[in-house]
Design a protein around this motif. Structure first.
Motif, PDB file in Angstrom:
ATOM      1  N   ALA A 179       0.704  -1.115  -0.036  1.00 20.95           N
ATOM      2  CA  ALA A 179       0.033  -0.022  -0.238  1.00 20.95           C
ATOM      3  C   ALA A 179       0.985   1.254   0.028  1.00 20.95           C
ATOM      4  O   ALA A 179       1.801   1.178   0.329  1.00 20.95           O
ATOM      5  CB  ALA A 179      -0.986   0.006   1.229  1.00 20.95           C
ATOM      6  N   HIS A 180       0.197   2.358  -0.440  1.00 21.09           N
ATOM      7  CA  HIS A 180       0.753   3.596  -0.350  1.00 21.09           C
ATOM      8  C   HIS A 180       0.722   3.835   1.224  1.00 21.09           C
ATOM      9  O   HIS A 180      -0.287   3.356   2.033  1.00 21.09           O
ATOM     10  CB  HIS A 180      -0.057   4.771  -0.951  1.00 21.09           C
ATOM     11  CG  HIS A 180       0.306   6.204  -0.907  1.00 21.09           C
ATOM     12  ND1 HIS A 180       0.140   6.857   0.060  1.00 21.09           N
ATOM     13  CD2 HIS A 180       0.900   6.821  -1.776  1.00 21.09           C
ATOM     14  CE1 HIS A 180       0.576   7.900   0.080  1.00 21.09           C
ATOM     15  NE2 HIS A 180       1.137   7.858  -1.187  1.00 21.09           N
ATOM     16  N   ILE A 181       1.838   4.475   1.795  1.00 20.81           N
ATOM     17  CA  ILE A 181       1.774   4.998   3.214  1.00 20.81           C
ATOM     18  C   ILE A 181       0.483   5.652   3.711  1.00 20.81           C
ATOM     19  O   ILE A 181      -0.006   6.353   2.979  1.00 20.81           O
ATOM     20  CB  ILE A 181       2.861   5.855   3.642  1.00 20.81           C
ATOM     21  CG1 ILE A 181       3.169   5.883   4.925  1.00 20.81           C
ATOM     22  CG2 ILE A 181       2.793   7.314   3.141  1.00 20.81           C
ATOM     23  CD1 ILE A 181       4.500   6.250   5.739  1.00 20.81           C
ATOM     24  N   ASP A 182      -0.014   5.043   4.810  1.00 26.45           N
ATOM     25  CA  ASP A 182      -1.356   5.488   5.480  1.00 26.45           C
ATOM     26  C   ASP A 182      -2.419   5.178   4.645  1.00 26.45           C
ATOM     27  O   ASP A 182      -3.639   5.529   5.415  1.00 26.45           O
ATOM     28  CB  ASP A 182      -1.253   7.067   5.292  1.00 26.45           C
ATOM     29  CG  ASP A 182      -0.759   7.489   6.733  1.00 26.45           C
ATOM     30  OD1 ASP A 182      -0.479   6.734   7.422  1.00 26.45           O
ATOM     31  OD2 ASP A 182      -0.711   8.934   6.894  1.00 26.45           O
ATOM     32  N   ALA A 183      -2.496   4.176   3.715  1.00 26.49           N
ATOM     33  CA  ALA A 183      -3.711   3.557   3.237  1.00 26.49           C
ATOM     34  C   ALA A 183      -4.336   2.706   4.093  1.00 26.49           C
ATOM     35  O   ALA A 183      -5.393   2.292   4.013  1.00 26.49           O
ATOM     36  CB  ALA A 183      -3.328   2.930   1.974  1.00 26.49           C
ATOM     37  N   GLY A 184      -3.367   2.180   5.015  1.00 26.71           N
ATOM     38  CA  GLY A 184      -4.128   1.294   6.184  1.00 26.71           C
ATOM     39  C   GLY A 184      -3.613  -0.213   6.063  1.00 26.71           C
ATOM     40  O   GLY A 184      -4.327  -1.083   6.271  1.00 26.71           O
ATOM     41  N   LYS A 185      -2.358  -0.263   5.466  1.00 26.64           N
ATOM     42  CA  LYS A 185      -1.811  -1.796   5.298  1.00 26.64           C
ATOM     43  C   LYS A 185      -1.612  -2.237   6.601  1.00 26.64           C
ATOM     44  O   LYS A 185      -2.214  -3.465   6.818  1.00 26.64           O
ATOM     45  CB  LYS A 185      -0.510  -1.568   4.635  1.00 26.64           C
ATOM     46  CG  LYS A 185       0.184  -2.854   4.374  1.00 26.64           C
ATOM     47  CD  LYS A 185       1.509  -2.916   3.879  1.00 26.64           C
ATOM     48  CE  LYS A 185       2.286  -2.555   5.302  1.00 26.64           C
ATOM     49  NZ  LYS A 185       3.506  -3.519   5.394  1.00 26.64           N
ATOM     50  N   THR A 186      -1.116  -1.638   7.593  1.00 25.62           N
ATOM     51  CA  THR A 186      -0.802  -2.191   9.108  1.00 25.62           C
ATOM     52  C   THR A 186      -2.156  -2.374   9.677  1.00 25.62           C
ATOM     53  O   THR A 186      -2.356  -3.618  10.268  1.00 25.62           O
ATOM     54  CB  THR A 186      -0.138  -1.029  10.045  1.00 25.62           C
ATOM     55  OG1 THR A 186       0.902  -0.446   9.208  1.00 25.62           O
ATOM     56  CG2 THR A 186       0.243  -1.734  11.248  1.00 25.62           C
ATOM     57  N   THR A 187      -3.291  -1.647   9.531  1.00 26.73           N
ATOM     58  CA  THR A 187      -4.564  -1.795   9.994  1.00 26.73           C
ATOM     59  C   THR A 187      -5.067  -3.224   9.553  1.00 26.73           C
ATOM     60  O   THR A 187      -5.571  -4.189  10.164  1.00 26.73           O
ATOM     61  CB  THR A 187      -5.559  -0.607   9.947  1.00 26.73           C
ATOM     62  OG1 THR A 187      -4.651   0.418  10.489  1.00 26.73           O
ATOM     63  CG2 THR A 187      -6.714  -0.995  10.830  1.00 26.73           C
ATOM     64  N   ASN A 245     -10.193   0.903   1.010  1.00 27.43           N
ATOM     65  CA  ASN A 245     -10.058   0.648   2.393  1.00 27.43           C
ATOM     66  C   ASN A 245     -10.505   1.990   2.862  1.00 27.43           C
ATOM     67  O   ASN A 245     -10.591   3.083   1.796  1.00 27.43           O
ATOM     68  CB  ASN A 245      -8.496   0.484   3.075  1.00 27.43           C
ATOM     69  CG  ASN A 245      -8.576   0.359   4.475  1.00 27.43           C
ATOM     70  OD1 ASN A 245      -9.877  -0.098   4.987  1.00 27.43           O
ATOM     71  ND2 ASN A 245      -7.650   0.911   5.451  1.00 27.43           N
ATOM     72  N   LYS A 246     -10.762   2.370   4.093  1.00 25.51           N
ATOM     73  CA  LYS A 246     -11.281   3.601   4.684  1.00 25.51           C
ATOM     74  C   LYS A 246     -12.487   4.109   4.162  1.00 25.51           C
ATOM     75  O   LYS A 246     -12.847   5.548   4.155  1.00 25.51           O
ATOM     76  CB  LYS A 246     -10.141   4.728   4.661  1.00 25.51           C
ATOM     77  CG  LYS A 246      -8.879   4.230   5.248  1.00 25.51           C
ATOM     78  CD  LYS A 246      -8.151   5.693   5.312  1.00 25.51           C
ATOM     79  CE  LYS A 246      -6.756   5.166   5.811  1.00 25.51           C
ATOM     80  NZ  LYS A 246      -5.876   6.396   6.157  1.00 25.51           N
ATOM     81  N   ASP A 268     -15.273   4.427   5.316  1.00 26.15           N
ATOM     82  CA  ASP A 268     -15.880   5.013   6.367  1.00 26.15           C
ATOM     83  C   ASP A 268     -15.368   6.888   6.690  1.00 26.15           C
ATOM     84  O   ASP A 268     -15.921   7.472   7.445  1.00 26.15           O
ATOM     85  CB  ASP A 268     -15.553   4.591   7.873  1.00 26.15           C
ATOM     86  CG  ASP A 268     -14.131   4.595   7.990  1.00 26.15           C
ATOM     87  OD1 ASP A 268     -13.176   4.078   7.448  1.00 26.15           O
ATOM     88  OD2 ASP A 268     -14.098   5.147   9.401  1.00 26.15           O
ATOM     89  N   ARG A 269     -14.411   7.017   5.907  1.00 28.57           N
ATOM     90  CA  ARG A 269     -13.721   8.464   6.117  1.00 28.57           C
ATOM     91  C   ARG A 269     -14.472   9.465   5.456  1.00 28.57           C
ATOM     92  O   ARG A 269     -14.976   9.082   4.344  1.00 28.57           O
ATOM     93  CB  ARG A 269     -12.345   8.506   5.632  1.00 28.57           C
ATOM     94  CG  ARG A 269     -11.395   8.401   6.723  1.00 28.57           C
ATOM     95  CD  ARG A 269      -9.936   8.504   6.423  1.00 28.57           C
ATOM     96  NE  ARG A 269      -9.779   9.746   5.943  1.00 28.57           N
ATOM     97  CZ  ARG A 269      -8.677  10.161   5.182  1.00 28.57           C
ATOM     98  NH1 ARG A 269      -7.510   9.438   4.939  1.00 28.57           N
ATOM     99  NH2 ARG A 269      -8.507  11.349   4.752  1.00 28.57           N
ATOM    100  N   SER A 292     -13.546  -1.164   5.433  1.00 28.79           N
ATOM    101  CA  SER A 292     -12.828  -0.188   6.363  1.00 28.79           C
ATOM    102  C   SER A 292     -12.342  -1.049   7.316  1.00 28.79           C
ATOM    103  O   SER A 292     -12.920  -1.605   8.273  1.00 28.79           O
ATOM    104  CB  SER A 292     -13.905   0.455   7.010  1.00 28.79           C
ATOM    105  OG  SER A 292     -13.366   1.347   8.212  1.00 28.79           O
ATOM    106  N   LEU A 303     -10.316  -0.058   9.841  1.00 32.05           N
ATOM    107  CA  LEU A 303     -10.669   0.479  11.147  1.00 32.05           C
ATOM    108  C   LEU A 303     -11.723   0.145  11.824  1.00 32.05           C
ATOM    109  O   LEU A 303     -11.683  -0.286  12.986  1.00 32.05           O
ATOM    110  CB  LEU A 303     -10.360   1.895  11.108  1.00 32.05           C
ATOM    111  CG  LEU A 303     -10.202   2.359  12.348  1.00 32.05           C
ATOM    112  CD1 LEU A 303      -8.678   2.305  13.001  1.00 32.05           C
ATOM    113  CD2 LEU A 303     -10.193   4.027  12.340  1.00 32.05           C
TER     114      LEU A 303
END
Ligand code: GDP
Length: 691
Positions: free
Chosen positions: A16-24, A134-135, A137-138, A260, A262
């Protein structure tokens, strides 16, 4: 993992691009898969505290290079890939050993610069992929916009297999276009369960339209579906799943999932997608390598009974077990006690223990077989990119290429004690991360570390100080320029010495010219001008000059060198003489061929709230950046620009203060370009006097 047959194994990465939510996303995957594993004693009323604890526990496993989870009686090996662009190479070496990948895209940002980079890398390695938007819900999330961006950017056709229900805060679940059912997640049990419902009335027409599009795409390469469609037979889920898998493996399409991470929505279906559409090791073509003895090309197929072969793709130090070498096994089987060949070193090494990371614990295993991924404990002199193979059937798989570093920094130990620790710590770090380089500056005696970006160096220094407890002082990060020529020029290098005893004699004539990418050396000498045995020395002299530079010690790139002519002496000429003559010719031709410097340019993408647009643009201009593209997105603007790396240091901090921390950005290396007049003068003041 012998209990899972190879066709039920999946080796995947989540990128993923950083902050796209790979870790989550990865955390959720481990959580749900771990839960299934312990289904017998789940307490449905999991409290928030338990959850936090689980997350913490799993935080450790996420940093490991490969983690194994079970899902629907399959074994999924998840290979960790870092998110930041400074670690693109890490992504690349992981892509080499994985068979399929999940690309996580941010529902707001969509296809961001680094998503494009990893996508192209996956293309290069022919890696099938599925996308997870992802995300959702944002605020500002828009699934359909991301789909459109994918369609416009990539050559594979994005095929949505789901549609979101609700948007932003109202995002509740998905409509599965294959089963034609809606799934609504329960939030009270952290998304562990979800409810199947009929498709809402007001969405039926849309579902019809997307399903129709899907069938349209799939029938272009699947005849039996085409026949069913043309003869008006009902199309059931299995009619779609097979062609979806086929199209994904053939790199024609990319199934698109949504959710999502998160808010714990969509992950289980994504895992189903991994099983349904990602390849097993049997689906990938045989791997190629060179037999180091015969120098002939050979292949290996994932057959556990064939001779053993595997590739070391990462080293990581473990606090309890020492250095772990992560291996992808391509053929055969390896067991503790086996002696195997490490190639290209051609050293015999003994395998002591074998491990796999099973969700949240390490597990010693009796063997690792074709298609599997695991770690070898305590291999001596192990390196990333090494092949391990059966003694009688050696093979060298293509090693991993690392890009050139673009930033460097000078460091010094604070005390004498630190000095001793510094070298050994850097050596350990270099084993884990082969993308940074170190050298000693001959003039200042300082250590120079070079890396892929400001953040890369920042993290290295941080690890030196905090993990290895080495006190250091450091300078500012600096740009690693390159040197090149812009015209053609010929020069002759004449190295002759007559001292007492044996003399020296070598003459080399070269022509240098610009070429768009990379360096080449071509031998065009007439027979007898330079005896054949000296040509490698001439080439060495040229290669050394590429490395050491001419103007200011930066590497020379994009230069073509032809060896035109030369002369020798029957008795006096040696290899060293030819090396020296070649570098003399190189230097003179280089100076005559309108030399200049090149600097790294970065592609910068900023997503900023509308009201800060003016500030952000003015700042980009002040950094000599050029805005290439702007696109509104609800109350945001997405700016794509190109900026010289030299002007990007500290950008994170200044963007934060310009936008009250509300803008996000990402950067990646784009290309080397000629520097402006001022920089040229600064790097090589003699340009002025030479005119
Ligand atoms: P990575 O850099 O790709 O590994 O991204 P992370 O998983 O660290 O996520 C970056 C940030 O986005 C964190 O603050 C997460 O909490 C947040 N995030 C991740 N997934 C979601 C999501 O589905 N919805 C929302 N609203 N935030 C998310």
């Amino acid at each position: 993992m012998a209990d899972v047959p190879i066709e039920k194994t999946r080796n995947i990465g989540i990128v993923a691009h950083i902050d796209a939510g790979k870790t989550t996303t990865t955390e959720r995957v481990l959580y749900y898969a771990g839960k299934i594993h312990r289904m017998g004693n789940i307490d449905q009323g999991n409290t928030q505290m338990d959850w936090m604890l689980q997350e913490k526990e799993r935080g450790i496993t996420i940093t490991s290079a490969a983690t194994t989870v079970r899902w629907r009686d399959h074994c999924i090996n998840i290979i960790d890939t870092p998110g930041h662009v400074d670690f693109t190479i890490e992504v690349e070496r992981c892509l080499k050993v994985l068979d399929g990948t999940v690309i996580v895209l941010c529902g707001v940002g969509g296809v961001e610069p680094q998503s494009e980079t990893v996508w192209r890398q996956a293309d290069r390695y022919h890696i099938p992929r599925i996308a997870f938007v992802n995300k959702l819900d944002r605020i500002g999330a828009d699934f359909y916009r991301v789909l459109k961006m994918m369609g416009e950017t990539f050559k594979q056709i994005p095929v949505p297999v789901q549609l979101p229900i609700g948007a932003e805060e109202e995002f509740r679940g998905i409509i599965d276009l294959i089963t034609e059912k809606a799934y609504i997640w329960h939030s009270e049990d952290l998304g562990a369960t979800y409810e199947e419902q009929p498709i809402p009335e007001d969405r039926k027409a849309e579902v019809e339209e997307y399903r129709h599009q899907m069938v349209d795409t799939l029938t272009t390469f699947n005849e039996s579906l085409l026949e069913k469609y043309l003869t008006g037979q009902p199309i059931v889920p299995s009619d779609l799943k097979f062609p979806l898998r086929q199209g994904t493996l053939d790199l024609r399409i990319v199934p698109v999932f949504c959710g999502s991470a998160l808010r714990n929505k969509g992950i289980q279906r994504l895992l189903d997608g991994v099983i349904d559409y990602m390849p097993s090791p049997l689906d990938i073509p045989p791997v190629h390598g060179i037999n180091p003895k015969t120098k002939k090309e050979e292949t290996r197929v994932p057959d556990p009974t064939a001779p053993f072969s595997g590739l070391i793709f990462k080293l990581a130090s473990d606090p309890h077990r020492g250095m772990l070498s992560y291996v992808r096994i391509y053929s055969g089987k390896v067991k503790p006690g086996n002696v195997v060949m490490a190639i290209p070193d051609m050293k015999r090494v003994r395998i002591s223990k074998l491990l796999i990371m099973h969700a949240n614990r390490q597990q010693e295993v009796e063997s690792l077989s074709a298609g599997e991924i695991g770690a070898v404990v305590g291999l001596k002199e192990s390196r990333t990119g090494q092949t391990l193979a059966n003694l009688a059937h050696p093979i060298a798989f293509e090693s991993i290429k690392f890009p050139e570093p673009v930033v460097f920094i000078a460091i010094e130990p604070k005390t004498k004690a630190d000095e001793n620790k510094l070298q050994s710590s850097l050596d350990t770090l270099a084993l884990e991360d082969p993308t940074f380089r170190k050298r000693t500056d001959e003039e200042t005696g300082q250590l120079i570390l070079s890396g892929m970006g400001e953040l890369h160096l920042d993290i290295l220094l941080d690890r030196l100080q905090r993990t290895y407890k080495v006190g250091i002082r450091s300078g500012k990060p600096q740009v690693s320029y390159r040197e090149t020529v812009t015209a053609e020029a010929v020069a002759e290098g004449r190295f002759t010495r007559q001292t007492g005893g044996r003399g020296h004699y070598a003459v080399v004539k070269l022509v240098l010219d610009h070429r768009p990418a990379g360096n080449t050396i071509i031998d065009e000498t007439k027979k007898g001008a330079i005896p054949k045995q000296f040509i490698p020395a001439v080439e060495q002299g040229i290669s050394d000059s590429f490395e050491s530079g001419v103007l200011a010690g930066y590497q020379v790139i994009n230069t073509k060198v032809k060896i035109l002519d030369g002369d020798y002496h029957e008795v006096d000429s040696t290899d060293v003489d030819f090396k020296v003559a070649a570098s003399m010719a190189f230097r003179d031709a280089f100076m005559a061929a309108s030399p200049t410097f090149l600097e790294p340019f970065m592609k910068l993408e900023v997503v900023t709230p509308e009201q800060y647009l003016g500030n952000v643009l003015a700042d980009i201009t002040a950094r000599n950046g050029k805005v290439m593209h702007m696109e509104p997105l609800k109350n945001y603007q997405i700016i794509t620009a190109e900026v010289p790396l030299a002007k990007t240091f500290g950008y994170t901090t200044s963007l934060r203060s310009l936008t009250q921390g509300r803008a996000t950005h990402s950067m990646q290396f784009k290309q080397f370009r000629p520097v402006d007049q001022e920089t040229r003068q600064r790097l090589y003041p003699l340009f002025e006097t030479r005119r």
